[in-house]
Scaffold this active site. Structure first.
Site, PDB file in Angstrom:
ATOM      1  N   GLU A 198     -97.850  22.149  64.214  1.00 35.30           N
ATOM      2  CA  GLU A 198     -97.209  21.805  65.475  1.00 35.30           C
ATOM      3  C   GLU A 198     -95.709  21.559  65.302  1.00 35.30           C
ATOM      4  OE1 GLU A 198     -98.589  21.462  68.434  1.00 35.30           O
ATOM      5  OE2 GLU A 198     -97.280  20.168  69.611  1.00 35.30           O
ATOM      6  N   ASP A 199     -95.331  20.839  64.268  1.00 36.67           N
ATOM      7  CA  ASP A 199     -93.960  20.328  64.169  1.00 36.67           C
ATOM      8  C   ASP A 199     -93.090  20.937  63.083  1.00 36.67           C
ATOM      9  OD1 ASP A 199     -94.584  18.635  66.214  1.00 36.67           O
ATOM     10  OD2 ASP A 199     -95.095  16.946  64.925  1.00 36.67           O
TER      11      ASP A 199
END
Ligand code: MN
Length: 717
Positions: free
Chosen positions: A76-77
């Site tokens: 996700e990051d």
């Protein structure tokens, strides 16, 4: 902050088969991937996944789950990708990380329509593996523990509310009591700081007032159990501020008693000892009526097992006591996580996630048991929805009351259109079956099939309804078109003209219609009569139908005449009653009867038997008459209604023998009216669903052979 070696040691302490190397690589991977990213607290970002992994080691979860926790934010990051993770840590970890990533984009407090979509995602991620939810809950717990570092109050409140309404109930649902308690208290502190303060102040006051009763009662209980020869661990635990506050909210009471703030727990080795311990407690202290609960013989849905009782303790205080085994206690505190500890991860992985999910969905369905608190949670908003699964595990959300047909159309219009049946949880079920949460639905399809117009009576989704209507409209149009073409052809030949498509196209122009097909449809519907059509194409010509028919007969030799007749016969197979074709109420035509069709403006065709009295009135409008015939193959068994008049002896049992004879001959009584009643005989009109005229004739014969039946005849009109 937890260090790499601390984490490895914690896992190694309970899992002797730990692949240390893999765990270390996961640690390094997450540290590198998150690089210089920082948390709001100022800590390096990677401290977060490490803490999340640490929380899960408290539950002694398997290495796969711990590694997933370490990697849970990398996709996700950071620039890390799923294929990379799959490559280095295997498909199982990749699948779990993917599930958590999908969950992390949820914003469950957004507007209604999005909530459903998000819940769908949640279920989707959970349905593959419950460990996704375990990691998500630990993730949420760490984020709640560090909530104070977020600067925007609205953001803190939103996260706290979501925790209270979605994640705490989910944690409770899967039995992770410790995580649920902490999540709730952290959210409580953010959402209602004053309420929490006042509960804590009150607790403090009560503690001071009653002195140190907890060790006193603990010691006394221990001594009594020892006397009885029961080896037990006894402890007292203060209740959480949030659960006290909720109880006050719910029952509109203050709290006074020790039992309101402390629960004592007796842990023993086996279930038998639970009841023995209960006996000891009840023998020494007076019980408070109505407070005893046996969750050992009737466990809660989340597998919680324990005995609960409330007694009047040594200082005349009410004391709440929970009695259970150490194993039951593990389930009570860790819930589903207890299934995923290092020692069991080989055992029951298959279908485990799905089963828990199924139970969760069941709760949404009937959250009426007192220990469920769904009324306080956002989970309640999904009560008017049902979540079902395709065989491959995809979640399909539907409104309550939805059927397999709705399901099929929700998957794809083409699936709905070709649906012929459905298996629900592996069993073939009627298409009108109402679906329930967690049902797995397999749509049975056939290429040559189309939706049945009757489905419209039970589908609940707009999507299914409009697709069925569209299909029916389309098919109806085709039928009218076929019918109209046959009528046009007949009118042309009948009036001595050659039938050509070109002539009809000409007519279309005059009638301002788009195509010849539109002309046929209008003709088929009875919007335009054949006479009017001919007048448009051959203006000034007078068409006399009788002359025309005579003309055909004159021109054609008998053999061809017969052929033409069949060719021109309107195929009524495929025409559905109530749409293009009606069957006369007057004569109840049955397959095998000689029939004729009568065109009516705006209504289509009504089929009568050739000897129907009604036809006399229509004698001089013969342009409306159409040759129709039965298509035996299609029509047999379709269920037509024949009407009989029966005269029966007025004695007990005549009606029952009438209906028995009809039933024995496989007729189905559709309607029964008494037309005349005398002292000796009575007359009944019976409508029977039969296959064809032969079937009806057989029934008539059988009735005539019945003693109580005086006479029977078929009614026409
Ligand atoms: Mn996270």
């Amino acid at each position: 902050m937890m260090r790499q070696y601390e984490l490895v040691e914690k896992v190694a302490a309970y899992d002797s088969h730990l692949d240390e190397d893999l765990l270390n690589r996961a640690y390094v991977f997450t540290v590198q991937a998150h690089g210089t990213q920082k948390r709001a607290s100022g800590d390096p970002y990677f401290s977060h996944p490490v803490e999340v992994a640490g929380i899960l080691t408290d539950y002694r979860l398997d290495t796969t789950t711990i590694i997933t926790a370490l990697l849970h934010d990398t996709v996700e990051d950071t620039v890390a990708t799923l294929p990379q993770i799959q490559d280095r840590f295997g498909p199982e970890v990749a699948k779990l990380v993917d599930g958590v990533t999908k969950l992390s984009t949820l914003e469950l407090r957004s507007e209604q329509s999005k909530q459903a979509e998000n819940f769908r995602k949640l279920l989707l991620a959970m349905s593959s593996d419950i460990r996704v939810l375990l990691v998500k809950l630990a993730d949420r717990l760490h984020n709640m523990r560090t909530l104070q570092f977020l600067t925007k109050p609205e953001r803190r409140r939103r996260i706290a509310a979501e925790t209270m309404e979605i994640y705490a109930p989910l944690a409770e649902r899967i039995g992770m009591q410790r995580i649920k308690d902490e999540l709730e208290d952290l959210a409580f502190a953010e959402l209602y700081p004053e309420a929490r303060e006042s509960v804590i102040a009150r607790l403090q006051f009560l503690r001071e007032k009653s002195g140190d009763l907890i060790p006193l009662i603990t010691d006394e209980l221990s001594a009594r159990l020892r006397e009885a020869g029961i080896e037990a661990t006894v402890g007292g635990r203060e209740k959480r501020p949030h659960s006290i506050w909720r109880k006050m909210q719910k029952y509109n009471v203050g709290f006074e008693q020790l039992s309101d703030i402390v629960a004592f727990r007796i842990l023993v080795d086996d279930p038998m000892q639970c009841y023995q311990a209960l006996g000891v407690v009840h023998q020494h202290y007076a019980t408070v009526p109505g407070r005893f609960k046996d969750y050992i013989s009737t466990p809660k849905r989340n597998k919680y097992r324990s005995l609960h009782t409330t007694v009047i303790g040594p200082q005349q205080q009410r004391v709440e006591v929970q009695i259970r085994t150490h194993d039951m206690n593990e389930i009570a505190e860790d819930g589903v996580a207890a299934h995923w500890t290092y020692k069991q991860h080989v055992a029951s992985t298959e279908g485990e996630g799905y089963r828990w999910l199924h139970e969760l969905l069941e709760i949404l369905e009937r959250a009426d048991s007192p220990e469920e608190f769904l009324e306080h949670t956002k989970l309640e908003m999904f009560r008017d929805q049902v979540f079902c699964f395709t065989p491959s595990g995809e979640v399909i959300d539907l409104p309550r009351g939805a059927t397999p047909v709705d399901f099929a159309y929700a998957v794809h219009t083409a699936v709905g259109d070709s649906c012929v049946g459905a298996k629900v949880n592996g069993r073939v079920m009627p298409l009108r079956t109402e679906l329930h949460n967690g049902d797995q639905v397999e749509v049975l399809r056939a290429k040559e099939s189309g939706p049945n117009p009757n489905w419209e009576s039970f589908v609940v989704t707009g999507r299914a309804r409009s697709a069925i209507r569209r299909f029916v409209r389309h098919q109806e149009r085709e039928e009218y078109q076929r019918l109209g073409r046959a009528m046009a052809e007949k009118a042309f030949v009948g009036s001595g003209h050659e039938f050509t498509e070109k002539a009809i196209e000409q007519a279309a122009k005059v009638m301002r219609l788009r195509s010849a097909d539109d002309v046929y449809v209008d003709l088929g519907r009875g919007q335009v009569t054949p006479r009017e059509l001919l007048a448009k194409i051959f203006p000034g010509e007078r068409w006399r139908p009788k002359d025309a028919i005579d003309a055909i007969n004159r021109v054609l030799p008998a053999r061809l005449r017969r052929r033409r007749k069949t060719e021109m016969a309107v195929p009524i197979q495929g025409l559905r009653p109530g749409l293009a074709v009606h069957f006369g109420d007057c004569c109840h035509p049955l397959p095998g009867d000689r029939i004729v069709g009568i065109m009516s403006k705006g209504e289509g065709v009504t089929v009568h038997t050739i000897d129907c009295e009604r036809l006399a009135e229509l004698d001089d409008s013969s342009e409306r008459w159409i040759d129709v015939s039965w298509d035996v193959e299609v029509e047999a068994g379709a269920g037509h209604v024949g009407r009989l008049k029966a005269v029966l002896a007025n004695e007990p049992g005549s009606l029952s023998s009438l209906s028995t004879v009809i039933a024995k001959n496989l007729g189905n009584i559709f309607n029964l009216t008494f037309t005349n009643r005398g002292p000796d005989f009575f007359e009944a009109q019976v409508d029977i669903e039969v296959e064809d005229v032969k079937h009806l004739t057989n029934i008539i014969a059988a009735l005539r052979a019945t003693p109580q039946v005086n006479s029977v005849e078929r009614l026409r009109g």
